[in-house]
Design an enzyme around this catalytic site. Structure first.
Site, PDB file in Angstrom:
ATOM      1  N   MET A   1     -98.171  59.437  13.793  1.00 44.19           N
ATOM      2  CA  MET A   1     -96.780  58.954  13.786  1.00 44.19           C
ATOM      3  C   MET A   1     -95.847  60.122  13.527  1.00 44.19           C
ATOM      4  O   MET A   1     -96.108  60.932  12.639  1.00 44.19           O
ATOM      5  CB  MET A   1     -96.633  57.916  12.672  1.00 44.19           C
ATOM      6  CG  MET A   1     -95.212  57.703  12.159  1.00 44.19           C
ATOM      7  SD  MET A   1     -95.157  56.702  10.618  1.00 44.19           S
ATOM      8  CE  MET A   1     -95.349  55.062  11.266  1.00 44.19           C
TER       9      MET A   1
ATOM     10  N   ASP B   1     -91.237  60.689  14.339  1.00 46.20           N
ATOM     11  CA  ASP B   1     -89.910  60.089  14.112  1.00 46.20           C
ATOM     12  C   ASP B   1     -89.816  58.561  14.118  1.00 46.20           C
ATOM     13  O   ASP B   1     -90.388  57.916  14.990  1.00 46.20           O
ATOM     14  CB  ASP B   1     -88.936  60.528  15.213  1.00 46.20           C
ATOM     15  CG  ASP B   1     -88.994  61.994  15.528  1.00 46.20           C
ATOM     16  OD1 ASP B   1     -89.692  62.736  14.851  1.00 46.20           O
ATOM     17  OD2 ASP B   1     -88.311  62.391  16.491  1.00 46.20           O
TER      18      ASP B   1
ATOM     19  N   ARG C   1     -82.376  65.243  24.431  1.00 47.55           N
ATOM     20  CA  ARG C   1     -83.220  64.148  23.947  1.00 47.55           C
ATOM     21  C   ARG C   1     -82.656  63.396  22.743  1.00 47.55           C
ATOM     22  O   ARG C   1     -81.699  63.802  22.123  1.00 47.55           O
ATOM     23  CB  ARG C   1     -84.609  64.684  23.583  1.00 47.55           C
ATOM     24  CG  ARG C   1     -84.624  65.784  22.536  1.00 47.55           C
ATOM     25  CD  ARG C   1     -86.072  66.249  22.307  1.00 47.55           C
ATOM     26  NE  ARG C   1     -86.153  67.373  21.401  1.00 47.55           N
ATOM     27  CZ  ARG C   1     -86.040  68.655  21.764  1.00 47.55           C
ATOM     28  NH1 ARG C   1     -85.847  68.970  23.021  1.00 47.55           N
ATOM     29  NH2 ARG C   1     -86.107  69.621  20.854  1.00 47.55           N
TER      30      ARG C   1
HETATM   31  C1  FRU Z   1     -88.345  65.382  16.476  1.00 45.95           C
HETATM   32  C2  FRU Z   1     -88.846  65.374  17.901  1.00 45.95           C
HETATM   33  C3  FRU Z   1     -87.807  64.762  18.827  1.00 45.95           C
HETATM   34  C4  FRU Z   1     -88.622  64.274  19.968  1.00 45.95           C
HETATM   35  C5  FRU Z   1     -89.890  63.825  19.279  1.00 45.95           C
HETATM   36  C6  FRU Z   1     -91.137  64.011  20.085  1.00 45.95           C
HETATM   37  O1  FRU Z   1     -89.319  65.346  15.507  1.00 45.95           O
HETATM   38  O2  FRU Z   1     -89.171  66.694  18.309  1.00 45.95           O
HETATM   39  O3  FRU Z   1     -86.766  65.643  19.200  1.00 45.95           O
HETATM   40  O4  FRU Z   1     -87.994  63.233  20.650  1.00 45.95           O
HETATM   41  O5  FRU Z   1     -89.993  64.558  18.082  1.00 45.95           O
HETATM   42  O6  FRU Z   1     -92.231  63.377  19.491  1.00 45.95           O
END
Ligand code: FRU
Length: 494
Positions: free
Chosen positions: A37, A39, A167
């Site tokens: 896990m 974000d 993103r």
């Molecule tokens: C932050 C991140 C986000 C991206 C995600 C990929 O922790 O790098 O920018 O969407 O994790 O898992």
């Protein structure tokens, strides 16, 4: 229609979660159903429940091809897993469904907005990830990806902006009924910027403006933005990569920044006033907020630091956990965080000691445990003779402890997990400047098997850290140099 890739993930998690015993995971912090896990995503209240999605790779306890895991709760503390919500099963997201957020549509459906990733080989042979924003709508369990995906692409970016770092959309509905989204991006200068997009219906999106530019002030690329009103101020939360420390702020490499300012909603103008780290401990990143039905702004973060993932001595079939959900407010121009009040209903077996004076070491009957909520107020006995040091060791036995120590003469509070059982040369301690009056300071320490979160002075500062100490180490020991007077109230969390 559920794709083959999503079906496989759902079958896998259902089978392999059974191998993880209840006592092998945090009790009231969300951990992945199985595997990895990172974000928090799509943190929302929908159809009578809190929904929390998360960056998820079910097949390994390391980061991999990103899916969205899913859980629901009625109190933000007891979570029930639902089947994985998104899998990388379309041409436009085949290399990952990255972070995003959720909003409820007028027809009652829930809309998820996320980043679709596609790897692209460059002329020089290197591989870059093209990142575009996508939509899925659903009923709280099953989500269908929008036929018009991706809804925001390189075509929608301002001149010079990177299509490889674009993103983490955070979507909300404005008071004018339109939908808005902030998205992290990298401008031509190579640092970070937050872009504001607008949509009449949640599907048809267009670029509005650059809301905020990093200009190399705080790290490089800004990930995972959030933007909301709080106590008459406007807050922009970002998670910058590769930060340089500034004094006692921003020591986490990939860290978090809370920018407090004002927003002119009509002209979409955000004016910064001041900024601070969100968490002063070791493990906290990529937080996301939501508004509860009773109007509280709640934030949850990934209780982890990218630089200390998967210490090789830990073999588990899960890795990564969420922070406690925290209620946010602004006081004296600073961000305050307190554990969600729902936690109070889980506080059992109160043990209370008031007005205890001690020096050297002290152990108190009944003060121990690894799933606890403990409040401390520390004072000098004599204001003209402030003690030198106060410390509390927890998750403690003959071999192990983690400590919080406070030196009133230089106003420094330290969390230290050097002796928590780690066998790796990763970051183990963090120091923070805190406020106190002649050594008088308040702390609330919450432990949940594999974590410690310390709320200082009623939420003025928070220090969080993961600890992987054996669960049998559950002692608590107080230490002081100089006379300390203290109140202790401790509850088991059940
Ligand atoms: C932050 C991140 C986000 C991206 C995600 C990929 O922790 O790098 O920018 O969407 O994790 O898992």
């Amino acid at each position: 229609m559920t794709s083959q890739i999503l079906r496989e993930a759902r079958d896998y998690e259902e089978t392999f979660e059974k191998g993880i015993k209840e006592q092998e995971r945090p009790a009231f912090h969300l951990s992945p159903r199985v595997g990895w896990m990172n974000d928090p995503n799509g943190f929302s209240f929908y159809d009578g429940k809190y929904h929390l999605f998360y960056q998820y790779y079910p097949y390994d306890s390391h980061w991999g091809l990103m899916h969205w895991g899913h859980a629901v709760s009625s109190d933000l503390l007891h979570w029930e897993y639902l089947p994985a919500a998104l899998a990388p099963d379309e041409a436009y997201d085949k290399d990952g469904c990255f972070s995003g957020s959720a909003v409820t549509l007028p027809d009652g459906k829930q809309l998820l907005m996320y980043t679709g990733v596609v790897k692209e080989t460059q002329e020089d042979g290197s591989v870059c990830e093209v990142q575009r924003q996508c939509i899925a709508t659903g009923d709280g369990i099953n989500y269908e990806k929008y036929a018009g995906n991706p809804v925001l692409t390189e075509e929608d970016l301002p001149e010079g902006s990177s299509r490889f770092d674009f993103r983490d959309p955070k979507v909300w509905q404005g008071s004018d009924g339109s939908y808005y989204a902030v998205v992290g991006n990298r401008p031509a200068d190579g640092s970070g910027q937050i872009l504001l997009f607008e949509s009449p219906d949640g599907f048809d999106w267009k670029f509005h403006k650059i809301l905020c530019s990093n200009k190399w002030r705080y790290g490089r690329m800004w990930e995972c933005p959030d933007f909301f009103e709080l106590d008459g101020k406007q807050i922009l939360i970002v998670s910058p990569q590769d930060m340089l420390p500034q004094g006692f702020e921003y020591h986490n490499g990939n860290g978090t920044v809370c920018i407090i300012g004002n927003y002119d909603e009509e002209n979409k103008n955000f004016v910064e006033e001041r900024n601070q780290a969100i968490d002063y401990g070791i493990d906290f990143y990529a937080p996301q907020t939501m508004l509860t039905p009773d109007g509280r702004r709640i934030m949850i973060g990934w209780l982890q630091n990218w630089d200390t993932c998967n210490p090789s001595t830990i073999q588990t079939s899960w890795f990564g956990q969420m922070s406690l959900p925290r209620e946010l407010s602004i006081k004296n121009g600073r961000l305050y965080q307190t554990p969600v009040r729902e936690l109070e209903a889980m506080r059992k077996n109160e043990v209370r000691y008031m007005d205890v004076t001690f020096t050297d070491t002290l152990r108190l009957n009944g003060i121990k445990g690894r799933k606890i909520d403990m409040e401390l107020e520390i004072r000098s006995v004599d204001d003209s003779n402030v003690y030198q040091k106060f410390a509390v060791r927890f998750a403690q036995d003959a071999d192990y402890y983690t400590s919080v120590s406070f030196h009133p003469h230089d106003s420094i509070l330290k969390i230290d997990r050097k002796f928590s059982g780690s066998r790796r040369a990763v970051i183990h301690q963090r120091r923070s400047l805190v406020r106190h009056q002649n050594g008088r300071i308040r702390m609330r320490l919450i432990l949940d098997r594999f974590s410690a979160e310390l709320f200082v002075n009623d939420g003025e500062q928070v220090l969080s850290a993961t600890i992987y100490t054996d669960q049998t180490a559950e002692g608590i020991l107080f230490l002081s140099s100089g006379l300390v007077n203290m109140d202790v109230v401790k509850y088991d969390i059940i």
